[in-house]
Design a protein around this motif. Structure first.
Motif, short mmCIF file in Angstrom:
data_model
loop_
_atom_site.label_atom_id
_atom_site.label_comp_id
_atom_site.label_asym_id
_atom_site.label_seq_id
_atom_site.Cartn_x
_atom_site.Cartn_y
_atom_site.Cartn_z
N GLU A 82 0.82 -1.22 0.00
CA GLU A 82 0.00 0.00 0.00
C GLU A 82 0.85 1.26 0.00
O GLU A 82 0.64 2.16 -0.84
CB GLU A 82 -0.94 -0.02 1.21
CG GLU A 82 -1.85 1.21 1.27
CD GLU A 82 -2.75 1.20 2.48
OE1 GLU A 82 -3.40 2.23 2.74
OE2 GLU A 82 -2.79 0.17 3.18
N PRO A 83 1.85 1.42 0.90
CA PRO A 83 2.67 2.64 0.84
C PRO A 83 3.45 2.76 -0.47
O PRO A 83 3.70 3.87 -0.94
CB PRO A 83 3.60 2.51 2.05
CG PRO A 83 3.56 1.10 2.46
CD PRO A 83 2.23 0.58 2.07
N LEU A 85 2.41 1.72 -3.55
CA LEU A 85 1.49 2.20 -4.59
C LEU A 85 1.16 3.67 -4.39
O LEU A 85 1.11 4.46 -5.35
CB LEU A 85 0.20 1.36 -4.56
CG LEU A 85 0.34 -0.11 -4.99
CD1 LEU A 85 -0.99 -0.84 -4.81
CD2 LEU A 85 0.78 -0.18 -6.45
N ARG A 86 0.95 4.07 -3.15
CA ARG A 86 0.64 5.48 -2.89
C ARG A 86 1.82 6.36 -3.25
O ARG A 86 1.65 7.44 -3.84
CB ARG A 86 0.27 5.66 -1.42
CG ARG A 86 -0.17 7.09 -1.09
CD ARG A 86 -0.77 7.20 0.30
NE ARG A 86 0.17 6.85 1.34
CZ ARG A 86 0.05 5.78 2.11
NH1 ARG A 86 -0.98 4.96 1.97
NH2 ARG A 86 0.96 5.51 3.03
N LEU A 87 3.03 5.90 -2.97
CA LEU A 87 4.22 6.69 -3.27
C LEU A 87 4.41 6.83 -4.78
O LEU A 87 4.67 7.93 -5.28
CB LEU A 87 5.44 6.01 -2.65
CG LEU A 87 6.80 6.69 -2.84
CD1 LEU A 87 6.79 8.08 -2.21
CD2 LEU A 87 7.91 5.85 -2.22
N GLN A 89 2.13 6.50 -7.16
CA GLN A 89 1.04 7.28 -7.75
C GLN A 89 1.19 8.77 -7.52
O GLN A 89 0.83 9.59 -8.36
CB GLN A 89 -0.31 6.80 -7.18
CG GLN A 89 -0.71 5.41 -7.64
CD GLN A 89 -1.90 4.87 -6.86
OE1 GLN A 89 -2.37 5.51 -5.92
NE2 GLN A 89 -2.36 3.69 -7.24
N ASP A 90 1.76 9.13 -6.37
CA ASP A 90 1.89 10.55 -6.05
C ASP A 90 2.98 11.23 -6.84
O ASP A 90 2.96 12.45 -7.03
CB ASP A 90 2.17 10.73 -4.55
CG ASP A 90 0.91 10.51 -3.71
OD1 ASP A 90 -0.18 10.50 -4.30
OD2 ASP A 90 1.06 10.37 -2.49
N ARG A 98 -2.57 14.75 -4.57
CA ARG A 98 -1.71 13.82 -3.85
C ARG A 98 -2.32 13.40 -2.52
O ARG A 98 -3.10 14.13 -1.92
CB ARG A 98 -0.33 14.44 -3.60
CG ARG A 98 0.48 14.64 -4.89
CD ARG A 98 1.84 15.21 -4.56
NE ARG A 98 2.59 15.47 -5.80
CZ ARG A 98 3.80 16.02 -5.82
NH1 ARG A 98 4.40 16.37 -4.69
NH2 ARG A 98 4.41 16.21 -6.97
N SER A 99 -1.93 12.22 -2.06
CA SER A 99 -2.39 11.72 -0.76
C SER A 99 -1.79 12.56 0.35
O SER A 99 -0.72 13.17 0.18
CB SER A 99 -1.97 10.25 -0.58
OG SER A 99 -2.46 9.47 -1.65
N SER A 105 9.06 9.14 3.31
CA SER A 105 8.99 7.74 2.88
C SER A 105 10.39 7.17 2.79
O SER A 105 11.33 7.85 2.37
CB SER A 105 8.30 7.63 1.51
OG SER A 105 6.94 7.99 1.59
N SER A 134 10.20 13.30 -4.71
CA SER A 134 9.28 13.16 -3.57
C SER A 134 9.98 13.18 -2.22
O SER A 134 9.39 12.80 -1.23
CB SER A 134 8.47 11.86 -3.71
OG SER A 134 9.34 10.75 -3.61
#
Length: 879
Positions: A82-83, A85-87, A89-90, A98-99, A105, A134
């Motif tokens: 999960e982290p 995919l979120r990273l 995607q952002d 963005r989330s 991270s 990021s």
């Protein structure tokens, strides 16, 4: 960002990993700072380092993504999906979509170098974008001397397998409680890998005391499925797997063996097995310690016994390991092996290997069919283990005796009470148990162990009446000469031929290297004054004893105390840090508290009141909780010394009046050389001279005619401090003539300070300034800050400054004084100078006592330069 692919290894410095990672998470970190490469060979603990980084990052609230290589493919951990995919995607998405951002991270990749080229290239590009866009921190782990091509000036953190010292420190921090022999096996098994040290050490420590003390483990712990280790062994044939298991057993359990066994007498390795092993200093071993552990952990107990017997048959295996292997393979009574095991005991002790002796006795006790022999062998093993710090073996024997509901063997009582005293400081119950065991003992060797334990208890108690009772108990017993040496060190009578014969007999007795003898001689050494010549004799004997386990602690303790008494406070403090760690390692809390008290005294002398107070209070609290008078007195002396140095005489006097005096004979604990002078000076400052005189009179009566030079100096100085008439001058000068500055620098400086104060009060300011300068100079050299400040204050009150009171050019020495000074500057002792000049050593000491103030020096080392300074004006005049 464009990345140029390069196979050249980037140039980088040897920045410590903590510095690199601290820079990576700093708010001002650059892109290069946030990309960290952790490199090292197999066994260096790269995976362990990544796990530590991940745990620390999660604890700080960061998002963590963990990836690893599996057959060349990148595999992501389930909790990282999960982290991740979120990273991803952002990255590149508009800020508004963005989330919600976490603090930062972390992306961690294990075995990056084993990825296939395509995966490595793609992942490198993705990671570069994450770091750049990021603010992500990326840490990748690679093999030794590997690099991440295409990135310039990365921060590399080099890792290496832990050395034995660092590995042992890790086990101490983890509170891994294992016998010395099993700890050595663990060090070889882990091969410097911190993850294996931690996991296997904890697993073995959690086992029963009996399991921890066997010569070879019945099984090895499984650490969960290790994909790499399983895959490495999957392709091995049955014959290759048997060979691999033999190599694993030999490299861990038989470190002195070079395995050369099979049907043809040569070890055959197929191609697949050659990829797993490497030729080392002591034969073949495994490249990856995890593969070796997986192989050992999946072997059955029967397989391990069979392989041990096979390895033990090799001609390269020492006899002791061969016998241990045969014993381990024999689960039932085997009286035929008992004589061979018993023969190993004396041999191992002579070779200074007490752990092997204890192991042989444990196995002999297990295999014998005689109940009486089993009790005797087990008790003797416990005795060896107790005095070397292998407390787990003592616990195991105690558990066995308790489970069999049999009375404890007298020697086992001695071992148990020594361990209890070291752990808890409970000496009262221990003395009762030891005296009761002595009443029912029927063998001289049992008596010896019990008396040695009794001596330790008496020393920790510090009560003269206990020593008197111990002497009465042993008066009619045939005890070992080593124990008679302990009794001799309670006596300050002059030496004679009988004493010389006793020490020769003790030296012969020490040839069998029984650990209790070394501990007994350590007690004897601690009972002696620093200027007693018997200390040198004991040092020579102890230097040839074993230094395993707790015996090494006692040796370090003697070195630290000797450094302290010689005025090398900084060296003593550093040595005591190691002594304290050793005591903690063995769970010997009594020795930890005693070390705290001694360190408190050094801190008080060095002018560090906060550290002195903290350690003294900690030791005093422990002593109060556990009833340890010696620790309490040592801690109290540290506080008294600090009070006197800072001029708090009321507090110091209150401590001396409330401190219980030792009953019976007058003994010092070697840690407070001039506690008497502290007490007397406090009484004199408060005009309680009657109390001070009673202290001195009591000390003089108990010392009698056997006063050593150091004690004599303290007694004379204490009497002089209380004397208001002219006789005090004679006492002070006689005191200073008793001991050379090099032998007891702090004590001499204290006496000079007291002498200077008497001279100033007697209106002899010029002479007082000389004594104050010499005292301040010595205190400065020793690093005794509080005392230096006090001497300098007294010097200013006497109207002096820091300059020498008499110019060297105007110093007038007699011809005799020049000859004495020249010989002393050349390094000769007082006795050697006396022989050359046909004088008595006391006359030489008196000359030097008067020479030092004249030349403005405090030690012999300064005599040479002072004499050269006198010669220079004379040479100028002749020209």
């Amino acid at each position: 960002m464009s990345i140029s692919i390069s196979n050249a290894r980037p140039v980088h410095g040897t920045v410590h990993d903590d510095d690199v990672l601290r820079r990576a998470v700093h708010t001002s970190s650059s892109t290069n700072d946030r990309f960290v490469v952790v490199e090292g060979p197999r066994g260096s603990g790269k995976s362990h380092a990544l796990a530590g980084i991940a745990a620390a990052a999660r604890a700080d609230g960061h998002a963590v993504v963990e990836l690893r290589s599996s057959d060349g493919d990148p595999v992501i951990a389930s909790n990282s999906l999960e982290p991740w995919l979120r990273l991803v995607q952002d990255v590149g998405a508009p800020a508004s979509t963005r989330s919600p951002a976490t603090r930062r991270s972390f992306v961690l990749v294990d075995d990056f170098h084993t990825l296939v080229d395509t995966a490595r290239s793609v992942l490198r590009t993705v990671l570069a974008g994450l770091v750049r866009e990021s603010d992500t921190v990326c840490v990748v782990a690679v093999d030794d001397r590997q690099c991440v091509p295409g990135w310039v000036d990365l921060q590399y953190v080099p890792l290496r397998p832990l050395g034995d010292a660092d590995a042992e420190e890790l086990l101490r921090r983890d509170r891994v409680d294992l016998p010395t022999s099993r700890a050595g096996l663990l060090l070889r098994l882990a091969d410097g890998n911190p993850a294996l040290l931690h996991a296997v050490g904890r697993a073995w420590s959690a086992g029963s005391a009996a399991e921890r003390t066997t010569p070879f483990p019945t099984s090895y712990p499984r650490l969960g499925a290790s994909g790499d280790a399983v895959r490495a062994l999957d392709g091995l044939s049955e014959r290759a797997r048997s060979t691999a298991l033999a190599i694993a057993v030999a490299s861990v359990e038989f470190p002195e063996d070079h395995p050369t066994w099979d049907d043809q007498g040569a070890l055959l390795l197929d191609e697949r097995l050659r990829e797993l092993v490497v030729e080392g200093r002591t034969g073949l071993g495994f490249r990856d310690p995890f593969v070796r552990l997986h192989l050992l952990s999946t072997a059955t107990a029967a397989e391990l016994r069979r392989v041990r017997s096979l390895v033990a048959a090799s001609a390269a295996v020492p006899e002791r390991l061969r016998v241990f292997a045969e014993a381990a393979a024999s689960p039932a009574h085997d009286d035929g092996l008992v004589p061979r095991l018993f023969a190993l005991v004396d041999e191992s002790l002579r070779l200074r290997r007490p752990d092997d002796a204890a192991t042989a006795l444990v196995e002999a006790a297990r295999l014998t069919s005689s109940d009486a022999d089993r009790a005797q062998f087990g008790a003797r093993a416990a005795t060896i283990a107790a005095f070397t710090g292998d407390f787990a073996l003592v616990d195991a024997e105690a558990e066995r005796v308790a489970s069999d509901d049999e009375p404890a063997h007298p020697a086992l009582v001695g071992a148990l009470e020594f361990v209890r005293a070291a752990r808890t400081g409970d000496v009262r119950a221990g003395r009762r148990a030891v005296l009761a065991a002595l009443d029912r003992s029927t063998r001289p060797d049992e008596d010896d162990v019990l008396v040695a334990t009794l001596h330790v208890l008496c020393y920790l108690r510090g009560d003269g009446s206990w020593w008197d009772e111990a002497l009465a108990v042993t008066a009619d017993r045939d005890v070992d000469p080593v124990l008679r040496v302990v009794e001799d060190c309670l006596d300050d009578e002059p030496a004679g031929e009988e004493r010389a014969a006793l020490y020769r007999a003790a030296r012969v007795s020490m040839a069998d290297a029984q650990p209790w003898k070394a501990v007994a001689l350590h007690v004897a050494w601690s009972l002696l004054d620093a200027t007693d010549p018997r200390r040198e004799v004991l040092d020579a004997v102890l230097s040839r004893s074993a230094d395993a386990g707790l015996l090494r602690y006692f040796g370090s303790c003697r070195a630290a105390v000797a450094a302290y008494q010689a005025g090398r406070f900084t060296a003593a403090s550093a040595a005591l840090d190691g002594v304290r760690r050793s005591a903690e390692e063995w769970g010997a809390d009594t020795f930890v508290a005693l070390t705290d008290a001694l360190q408190a005294l050094i801190h008080s002398l060095q002018g560090e009141p906060e550290q002195a107070t903290t350690k003294a209070d900690r030791a005093a609290r422990w002593a109060l909780q556990h009833g340890a008078p010696l620790v309490a007195r040592a801690a109290d002396h540290a506080r008294s010394s600090l009070d006197v140095a800072m001029g708090r005489f009321e507090e110091a006097h209150a401590r001396t009046t409330t401190r219980p005096a030792p009953a019976g004979r007058w003994l010092e604990n070697s840690y407070g050389p001039i506690g008497l002078l502290d007490a007397v000076e406090s009484a004199a400052r408060l005009r309680l001279t009657d109390h001070g005189r009673s202290l001195v009179s009591a000390a003089e009566r108990t010392v009698g005619s056997g006063a050593t030079p150091r004690r004599s100096m303290v007694l004379k100085a204490a009497r002089a401090v209380l004397d208001a008439d002219a006789d005090a001058r004679v006492l002070f000068e006689d005191a200073l003539a008793d001991v050379d500055t090099e032998v007891a620098p702090f004590e001499v400086a204290r006496v000079r300070l007291a002498y200077g104060e008497w001279l100033r009060r007697s209106m002899h300011a010029l002479e007082a300034r000389t004594q104050f300068r010499l005292a301040a100079s010595t205190f400065e050299v020793l690093g005794a800050g509080q005392w230096q400040a006090r001497a300098e204050r007294e010097l200013r009150v006497a109207g002096g400054t820091g300059a020498p009171s008499v110019p060297l050019e105007s110093t007038d020495l007699s011809e005799q004084e020049r000859r004495v000074a020249s010989l002393a500057a050349a390094g000769l002792t007082n006795k050697q100078i006396a022989n050359q000049l046909f004088l008595s050593p006391r006359t030489v000491s008196g000359h030097l006592y008067r020479l030092f103030p004249k030349l403005g020096v405090t030690t012999r080392a300064g005599l040479r330069d002072a004499l050269l300074g006198l010669e220079a004006p004379r040479s100028d005049a002749l020209r």
